[in-house]
Motif scaffolding. Sequence first.
Motif, PDB file in Angstrom:
ATOM      1  N   GLY A 624      31.202  49.145  41.365  1.00 25.62           N
ATOM      2  CA  GLY A 624      30.411  49.997  40.487  1.00 25.62           C
ATOM      3  C   GLY A 624      31.135  50.456  39.241  1.00 25.62           C
ATOM      4  N   SER A 625      32.434  50.197  39.129  1.00 24.85           N
ATOM      5  CA  SER A 625      33.196  50.690  37.983  1.00 24.85           C
ATOM      6  C   SER A 625      33.063  49.755  36.780  1.00 24.85           C
ATOM      7  N   LEU A 626      33.268  50.311  35.595  1.00 26.81           N
ATOM      8  CA  LEU A 626      33.306  49.530  34.364  1.00 26.81           C
ATOM      9  C   LEU A 626      34.754  49.159  34.070  1.00 26.81           C
ATOM     10  N   ILE A 627      34.990  47.883  33.714  1.00 25.67           N
ATOM     11  CA  ILE A 627      36.329  47.410  33.411  1.00 25.67           C
ATOM     12  C   ILE A 627      36.287  46.602  32.127  1.00 25.67           C
ATOM     13  N   VAL A 628      37.451  46.246  31.613  1.00 26.77           N
ATOM     14  CA  VAL A 628      37.553  45.393  30.422  1.00 26.77           C
ATOM     15  C   VAL A 628      38.109  44.046  30.851  1.00 26.77           C
ATOM     16  N   ILE A 629      37.471  42.953  30.400  1.00 28.97           N
ATOM     17  CA  ILE A 629      37.933  41.609  30.752  1.00 28.97           C
ATOM     18  C   ILE A 629      38.086  40.761  29.492  1.00 28.97           C
ATOM     19  N   VAL A 630      38.900  39.731  29.602  1.00 27.43           N
ATOM     20  CA  VAL A 630      38.944  38.679  28.582  1.00 27.43           C
ATOM     21  C   VAL A 630      37.838  37.701  28.938  1.00 27.43           C
ATOM     22  N   ALA A 631      36.783  37.700  28.118  1.00 26.18           N
ATOM     23  CA  ALA A 631      35.578  36.943  28.475  1.00 26.18           C
ATOM     24  C   ALA A 631      35.643  35.481  28.057  1.00 26.18           C
ATOM     25  N   ASN A 632      36.507  35.135  27.107  1.00 26.77           N
ATOM     26  CA  ASN A 632      36.531  33.752  26.617  1.00 26.77           C
ATOM     27  C   ASN A 632      37.760  32.992  27.093  1.00 26.77           C
ATOM     28  N   LEU A 633      38.390  33.470  28.174  1.00 23.06           N
ATOM     29  CA  LEU A 633      39.496  32.726  28.759  1.00 23.06           C
ATOM     30  C   LEU A 633      38.942  31.485  29.467  1.00 23.06           C
ATOM     31  N   LYS A 634      39.581  30.350  29.261  1.00 18.16           N
ATOM     32  CA  LYS A 634      39.118  29.108  29.875  1.00 18.16           C
ATOM     33  C   LYS A 634      39.114  29.249  31.391  1.00 18.16           C
ATOM     34  N   ASP A 655      53.687  45.996  40.755  1.00 21.22           N
ATOM     35  CA  ASP A 655      52.894  46.376  41.928  1.00 21.22           C
ATOM     36  C   ASP A 655      52.179  47.703  41.734  1.00 21.22           C
ATOM     37  N   LYS A 656      52.159  48.233  40.497  1.00 21.17           N
ATOM     38  CA  LYS A 656      51.461  49.485  40.229  1.00 21.17           C
ATOM     39  C   LYS A 656      50.531  49.326  39.041  1.00 21.17           C
ATOM     40  N   LEU A 657      49.891  48.162  38.954  1.00 21.97           N
ATOM     41  CA  LEU A 657      48.958  47.914  37.866  1.00 21.97           C
ATOM     42  C   LEU A 657      47.628  48.595  38.150  1.00 21.97           C
ATOM     43  N   ARG A 658      46.968  49.089  37.120  1.00 24.35           N
ATOM     44  CA  ARG A 658      45.640  49.666  37.248  1.00 24.35           C
ATOM     45  C   ARG A 658      44.734  48.986  36.235  1.00 24.35           C
ATOM     46  N   VAL A 659      43.487  48.733  36.619  1.00 26.91           N
ATOM     47  CA  VAL A 659      42.555  48.089  35.702  1.00 26.91           C
ATOM     48  C   VAL A 659      42.288  49.007  34.515  1.00 26.91           C
ATOM     49  N   ILE A 660      42.024  48.400  33.363  1.00 30.81           N
ATOM     50  CA  ILE A 660      41.727  49.158  32.159  1.00 30.81           C
ATOM     51  C   ILE A 660      40.224  49.374  32.073  1.00 30.81           C
ATOM     52  N   ALA A 661      39.833  50.623  31.878  1.00 32.62           N
ATOM     53  CA  ALA A 661      38.415  50.966  31.757  1.00 32.62           C
ATOM     54  C   ALA A 661      38.089  51.225  30.288  1.00 32.62           C
ATOM     55  N   PRO A 662      36.870  50.912  29.854  1.00 34.95           N
ATOM     56  CA  PRO A 662      36.491  51.167  28.457  1.00 34.95           C
ATOM     57  C   PRO A 662      36.370  52.662  28.192  1.00 34.95           C
ATOM     58  N   VAL A 663      37.026  53.157  27.179  1.00 36.46           N
ATOM     59  CA  VAL A 663      36.942  54.574  26.818  1.00 36.46           C
ATOM     60  C   VAL A 663      35.517  54.890  26.367  1.00 36.46           C
ATOM     61  N   GLY A 664      34.930  55.919  26.977  1.00 36.66           N
ATOM     62  CA  GLY A 664      33.572  56.308  26.595  1.00 36.66           C
ATOM     63  C   GLY A 664      32.482  55.524  27.290  1.00 36.66           C
ATOM     64  N   GLY A 665      32.855  54.637  28.218  1.00 41.13           N
ATOM     65  CA  GLY A 665      31.837  53.893  28.961  1.00 41.13           C
ATOM     66  C   GLY A 665      31.358  52.676  28.205  1.00 41.13           C
ATOM     67  N   GLY A 666      30.067  52.460  28.189  1.00 43.15           N
ATOM     68  CA  GLY A 666      29.500  51.279  27.554  1.00 43.15           C
ATOM     69  C   GLY A 666      28.592  50.553  28.510  1.00 43.15           C
TER      70      GLY A 666
END
Length: 673
Positions: A624-634, A655-666
């Motif tokens: 259910g969370s919003l995340i940021v992805i690289v959409a045009n990666l092969k 080993d302490k990575l966290r996904v990046i969320a879009p600031v302000g939603g979207g």
Amino acid sequence: MQKRRIVVTSALPYANGDIHIGHLVEYLQTDFWVRFQKMRGHECVYVCADDTHGTPIMIRARKDGITPEQLIEASYARHTKDFADFEIAFDNYYTTHSPENRDFCATIFKRLEKNNAIFYKDVPQLYCPHDKMFLPDRFVRGTCPSCGAADQYGDSCEKCGATYAPADMKDARCAVCGKATPEVRNSEHIFFNLELFRNYLPAWLEKHVAPDVANKLLEWFAPDVKLLPWDISRDAPYFGFEIPDHPGKFFYVWLDAPVGYMASLLNWCLKNDKKFDRWWNNPDAELYHFIGKDIVRFHCLFWPAMLHASDFKGPDQVFVHGFLTVNGEKMSKSRGTFINARTYLEHLDPAYLRYYYACKINNTTDDVDLNLDDFALRVNSDLVGKITNLASRGAQMLHKSLDGRLGEMDAKGRALLQEFLARAETIAGHYEARRFSQVPVEVCHLADAANEYFDAAQPWKTVKTDPETTRKTLTSILNLFRILAIYLQPVLPRYAEKVAKLFGDEPYTWDSLQTTLENRAIAPYEYLAVRVLPEQVVAMVEKSRVAPPADKQAIEKPAPPLKTEIDIAAFGDIDLRVARVEKAEPVEGSDKLIRLAIDLGPLGKRTIFSGIRASYPDPSALDGSLIVIVANLKPRKMRFGLSEGMVLSAGFDHDKLRVIAPVGGGNPGDPVS
């Protein structure tokens, strides 16, 4: 539905400290579950108490120049206020320093003696010849036998973390008089013979705890190793209950603490003219403990064996949860992430932490991570922008333009309402099974549908040309919102109270879902939730920050070399998009990857494999969370399937990575600049 009789407990907070956000992982999830049971019409009693005995209480009271009784009284006042302000509704919150607890401890001990579960053995103890008394571990100071640190307690070293027997210390001295060198003398101690329950406990574990917890505890039952006896006595001086017929001997705090569950329930029974045996010892009543994984040994070995040996009913289930991490790491005073409950309350609405914990907690022993950026995002985008916005826009427009009166729902609204109601038992199942994180996922999916209906109807336009059609739209949207508020009531009780006030409803039960509100006035809208501001979170962290001692300051490490440079044109080719995680799950056969089913809105749906399993041991926390992805990666063909993009994540350690969320939603598919 058959009415159930249920007793629920949470572990007892120790009186020598304040409630912090790590504690609240337990008390909030217990409160969610209890409130849900009550909404369903069951008899459910939630009892707890302050854990008040032991050497640390004596030492703290001595240091503060007060009696132990004064210390625990002040602690009780702080604890009960913190819990109340976080909307945690105990039916009885008591103390282990009570006559009911003393009587239960005495009864249990006499029954253990009668059933030959007690034996006596001399134990070498440190004795102060000046003060003429045996010294509890923490009444001894000296040099750590492991690292040589001076002025450490008699049971553990604060510098290196080593644990040891007081007799093993170097330069040991009595902390009471500060002068005398303690002598080693024998003292007769009282032991509970756990080995007698070698056959009983494995069968009990299989029925009453989760398989992973049971498997870990079954490691104790090696065929060639006896279960160690449990020392249940301590020598005077000790703040606690003196053992009957054993002057100068006191019950160890871990014996009388769980008995405090029974004492608190009895106290509730006495206040409410109820019979204790109809609640605790009744085979038709249910008893559940919520605890953290650090105290499993006491609750799942000693406690059920002790109850069995003293002819009391044991718990039907012990629900075990993990610890809290903040931003992927242990809570830290130096980083400002060891946050007391009161500090949080000085800066933020308790409903927001309740909602966020509901988004993260499942019925597993996995740790729960409070990511402060994600916390603000979920509250702002989901609770405020998606759920509450339905009521805000709908109710305010109804009052501003249509005299604040509901009409009848339109056909589309009625159809949507039936879809919302069709999810009731699924959501109830999530609550019952303690899959709390799935409740906000379900509610947000429904809220999406309601917002799509609202936007398609465009009532802000039709109100100028067709007021009655607009009234139908607003009546529909407010009825849909009301269903969402009822679904969320166990998580957001005061929020739901405000919603009931808005609609002129009685307090909500699960049966309230069956009522539709039409042709009636509603109250003026009062704000239900407002956005979390970044500066509020920053201020809370700064208020909690404590500088570490100089010898614990981190040594600065050299930065790794830069990778090969790229020009701005190459960077501009990267297409970053907002995506919503529909489902995240572990990948069988891999301890590093998780599989994410994502929604990119108009760009369609995709599957991405990401090597962030170490940071998300329970991947469903991302659902259910919003995340940021690289959409045009092969797309990349992997052994487990085709990965169609890359999840952006960040952190200082791999080993302490966290996904990046879009600031302000979207919205899914939106470009990220």
